[in-house]
Design an enzyme around this catalytic site. Structure first.
Site, PDB file in Angstrom:
ATOM      1  N   CYS A   1       5.163  -3.166  14.334  1.00 37.51           N
ATOM      2  CA  CYS A   1       6.015  -3.933  15.235  1.00 37.51           C
ATOM      3  C   CYS A   1       7.486  -3.849  14.844  1.00 37.51           C
ATOM      4  O   CYS A   1       8.362  -4.249  15.606  1.00 37.51           O
ATOM      5  CB  CYS A   1       5.602  -5.405  15.241  1.00 37.51           C
ATOM      6  SG  CYS A   1       3.866  -5.614  15.638  1.00 37.51           S
TER       7      CYS A   1
ATOM      8  N   ASP B   1      -7.135  -3.255  15.711  1.00 39.73           N
ATOM      9  CA  ASP B   1      -6.933  -2.703  17.052  1.00 39.73           C
ATOM     10  C   ASP B   1      -8.130  -1.916  17.561  1.00 39.73           C
ATOM     11  O   ASP B   1      -8.207  -1.621  18.762  1.00 39.73           O
ATOM     12  CB  ASP B   1      -5.693  -1.797  17.063  1.00 39.73           C
ATOM     13  CG  ASP B   1      -4.402  -2.570  16.851  1.00 39.73           C
ATOM     14  OD1 ASP B   1      -4.473  -3.807  16.696  1.00 39.73           O
ATOM     15  OD2 ASP B   1      -3.337  -1.934  16.824  1.00 39.73           O
TER      16      ASP B   1
ATOM     17  N   GLU C   1      -7.662   6.444   4.052  1.00 36.13           N
ATOM     18  CA  GLU C   1      -6.629   6.488   5.095  1.00 36.13           C
ATOM     19  C   GLU C   1      -6.312   7.953   5.376  1.00 36.13           C
ATOM     20  O   GLU C   1      -5.982   8.697   4.460  1.00 36.13           O
ATOM     21  CB  GLU C   1      -5.397   5.732   4.626  1.00 36.13           C
ATOM     22  CG  GLU C   1      -4.124   5.994   5.409  1.00 36.13           C
ATOM     23  CD  GLU C   1      -4.242   5.741   6.911  1.00 36.13           C
ATOM     24  OE1 GLU C   1      -4.806   4.708   7.308  1.00 36.13           O
ATOM     25  OE2 GLU C   1      -3.786   6.623   7.691  1.00 36.13           O
TER      26      GLU C   1
ATOM     27  N   ASN D   1      -4.767  -8.706  10.883  1.00 41.51           N
ATOM     28  CA  ASN D   1      -4.613  -9.214   9.519  1.00 41.51           C
ATOM     29  C   ASN D   1      -5.639 -10.305   9.215  1.00 41.51           C
ATOM     30  O   ASN D   1      -6.259 -10.323   8.164  1.00 41.51           O
ATOM     31  CB  ASN D   1      -3.208  -9.811   9.340  1.00 41.51           C
ATOM     32  CG  ASN D   1      -2.178  -8.772   8.960  1.00 41.51           C
ATOM     33  OD1 ASN D   1      -1.973  -8.494   7.794  1.00 41.51           O
ATOM     34  ND2 ASN D   1      -1.540  -8.175   9.947  1.00 41.51           N
TER      35      ASN D   1
ATOM     36  N   ARG E   1      -9.355 -10.037  -4.456  1.00 40.35           N
ATOM     37  CA  ARG E   1      -8.879 -11.303  -5.006  1.00 40.35           C
ATOM     38  C   ARG E   1     -10.050 -12.274  -5.170  1.00 40.35           C
ATOM     39  O   ARG E   1     -10.142 -13.006  -6.155  1.00 40.35           O
ATOM     40  CB  ARG E   1      -7.799 -11.905  -4.094  1.00 40.35           C
ATOM     41  CG  ARG E   1      -6.931 -12.926  -4.776  1.00 40.35           C
ATOM     42  CD  ARG E   1      -5.552 -13.055  -4.111  1.00 40.35           C
ATOM     43  NE  ARG E   1      -5.658 -13.400  -2.703  1.00 40.35           N
ATOM     44  CZ  ARG E   1      -5.174 -12.658  -1.710  1.00 40.35           C
ATOM     45  NH1 ARG E   1      -4.531 -11.529  -1.967  1.00 40.35           N
ATOM     46  NH2 ARG E   1      -5.304 -13.050  -0.458  1.00 40.35           N
TER      47      ARG E   1
END
Lengths: 450, 450
Positions: free
Chosen positions: B44, B284, B34, B306, B23
């Site tokens: 979550c 994490d 990935e 995030n 962006r």
């Protein structure tokens, strides 16, 4: 201090000061003069008595006179009106049962509160026309609603009281119209929040008339019409509640030579001291320092009154304690919505205080899209362009209006938009999206600041 | 930068960085590798899929692979595993479809996440024994519960996952037992909050076994017992969920000579940079700076991931942006309760960081006594005795657990207890008592500091 701590007015500021002073210094003599019957009552609960949510007016009393007298050893004298203060002799003149007496003070707290503004409307004395400032008035409105089969009510003024009474009277089965002179209701909340509330009020059957001046009320003995547009137009109203704001009760102070500030309320320093030795003022009668502008402000709200009273009680008991400032934080329920605000939102007011305001309004969900019960929160966030300091916010939604406290804290701590954006707020799907709506607003505002 | 921005790992940190970098700089080539199928999913939310609150696992995906590829022009390659990083040549080695290839990078982000810790239990490979870290595992648990008529479940570990899964499996009609080695569940929340949650879990039919070590699981093919107390005791368990914490996935980084910090996660500076040029780490797998202690911390939570990813995306796109710290703020639902925490609560941890902690625990209502729906919030507030700085808080109640955000903001802004006490928080009867419970806690703590 040989003479007692004398307090004028037995509501939030006065009784907080009395209780705290006695707790800190049990040997201190504390006398409270209250001209009416009610002390320490939750004025903000009154609309919910009219609505029927609260069964008994006595439920709104936080601490009873007996508890103050016996439990807290405060010499509370109701139906005692202080009619004069003499700062030179450190004495107040008190009237009770038609007699007058003088009472010397070692320290004095003026907590005379505020009164409902009564505009020069015709027909203010008609039966069925009320303001809502005292417990007796709340009682009278409830009695009136219960005693009559009312079809329509007119609320003059779209502030907190107006919005809360619109909900209360609608709940009582009355068709309610709000008449507001300005182009929006809830002026301190900004137009974006107000507009969401206005739409919701209309959805709930309340007619919201903006930019509509009321001229007076008509009826035989009892009101049956409200006059609008210079008297050219009339609308039916079996009941009228006038809620156009409050004015501080300062005449007692003024006559004693105690200085008022630029807002017209009693000027105080950071300890709540007036210009006269040993004379303090707090609550709706007094100014407080706005934490954003650093200037005197008059925000007659309960927490400011309680906190300042408590601080002054501590100070008088021997430990000087600042009263704290005000961010003008407020929250109001309007049927299914909660609307809240803090700090400086109004652009003109921000410019007057030397800021260059920039703001965004966003909609963000209160929970992730996949978790049931997510609702939209509309948030307006305002910052200063140069320093990027957060100046204020307003928000409205079906859920989560207490999120304003995050911004109130950020405003008080003088955080920048970037610092707000980096706050570690709580996330789990039942409570919030990953980015809390407040953070989302900060993200968007941060983007416009680049 | 001629070579692309390469990202290892397609979840919160990685995809936030990818989206933000594109962006800010649409000309920048961004490649995400990935190793699995799922990207950008709300881990979550997984307990709520098992519970049945969320119908479809796909609902937990925030942004689909197609949207990343087509809408955001991110070169997202699923089923691509990065098996080596060479910081000298600025190249990663990627394995896909049994083949390997090298990919040069101009900047690299390691967002490899964390994995569920698997203690050396016997019987971990029995059918019916799960951890809950990946979407595939959530899927497998849900399938298992739906396919069998399960009577009992054992949850090993009373952390977030344990508590949330206790609720989820109870909702599915299973009798749940939690086995926790420590004297309390929810260790980071402090014992006062944990004790309220423990009682509530028991009220909801969950057996909470504290100070109980699990040794393993037994059964023929499928688990039917959990072994306790060194194997002397066995309790029935048709299903087991092991949730004893997570460990950062750092082997890839370690093998490349990228430094780990004292917590065992990847060490980063305030911009998320590792010790290798142009190599960042977030989420994490990485450390973040604790805003209270100023020391590296490992708090593997979604918002930190995030936000750091987003900041690194901005930095790589050309505008250096700090990742922000962590206050360790967390919130968890346990049936009808919300429990939340922020900052430093543990006294030993506070002392290790050089503070002299003092704390109070209070109960305060979330609304005035006269307004319906008031519930009690139990709040523990911790401060440093000398500086009076607010260090952290924990709270629990049926309503209002997001009030932790007020304290999270105060902790981040380094407010003192006195400053917290003077915050202008929002009051109206439907939302709060005059003194918000957070302010009441500050009042009481302030009293003990005198």
């Amino acid at each position: 201090m040989d003479d007692p701590f004398v307090i004028v007015g037995g509501d939030a500021a006065g009784m907080s000061a009395a209780s705290k002073a006695k707790r800190e210094n049990p040997d201190l003599e504390v006398i409270v003069f209250e001209r009416g019957e009610w002390v320490s009552y939750a004025a903000c609960g009154m609309p919910y008595y009219v609505k029927g949510t609260v069964d008994d007016l006595d439920d709104l009393v936080a601490v009873t006179p007996e508890e103050f007298r016996e439990g807290r050893d405060v010499d509370l004298r109701t139906n005692h009106e202080v009619v004069a203060i003499d700062p030179d002799t450190q004495t107040v003149t008190v009237e009770a049962d038609g007699e007058q007496f003088d009472q010397p003070y070692g320290a004095l707290l003026i907590g005379t509160g505020a009164r409902a503004i009564q505009p020069p409307f015709d027909g203010l004395d008609l039966e069925g026309v009320f303001t809502l400032r005292s417990m007796d008035e709340a009682d009278a409105i409830e009695d009136d609603v219960s005693a009559h089969d009312l079809e329509t009510a007119a609320i003059v003024g779209g502030g907190y009281v107006g919005v809360e009474m619109a909900e209360a009277l609608t709940e009582r089965g009355i068709e309610v119209s709000i008449y507001e002179m300005l182009p929006q209701i809830l002026q301190p909340f900004g137009e974006e929040t107000a507009s969401v509330v206005e739409d919701h009020l209309e959805d709930q059957g309340v007619s919201v008339h903006l930019e509509t001046a009321v001229d007076g009320f008509e009826g035989d003995d009892r009101v049956d019409e409200v006059l609008l547009d210079g008297g050219d137009r009339a609308e039916p109203a079996d009941l009228v509640v006038v809620g156009v704001g409050v004015a501080p009760n300062v005449s007692l102070a003024e006559e004693a030579g105690i200085e008022l500030g630029p807002t017209g309320a009693i000027a105080t320093d950071e300890y709540g001291r007036t210009n006269c030795d040993d004379v303090y003022a707090a609550g709706d009668a007094a100014e407080a320092t706005n934490v954003v502008t650093g200037e005197p402000d008059h925000v007659p709200l309960a927490l400011t009154a309680n906190r300042a009273g408590r601080a002054i009680g501590t100070t008088v008991a021997g430990e000087p304690t600042p009263t704290g400032g005000t961010a003008g934080t407020a929250i109001v329920k309007a049927f299914d919505l909660g609307a809240a605000r803090t700090g400086i939102i109004d652009e003109e007011r921000a410019r007057d205080a030397g800021f260059d305001p920039v703001s965004v309004t966003i909609e963000a969900p209160t929970r992730p899209h996949y978790y049931p019960g997510a609702t939209e929160l509309t948030i307006t966030l305002v910052a200063d362009r140069e320093t990027e300091r957060v100046l204020g916010a307003s928000l409205v939604g079906r859920d989560g209006a207490k999120r304003i406290d995050t911004v109130a804290t950020a405003v008080d701590a003088e955080l920048t938009v970037g610092e707000l954006l980096n706050l570690d707020l709580a996330y789990a799907p039942p409570f919030s999206p990953v980015w809390d709506p407040v953070l989302t607003a900060a993200k968007v505002l941060s983007g416009t600041l680049e």
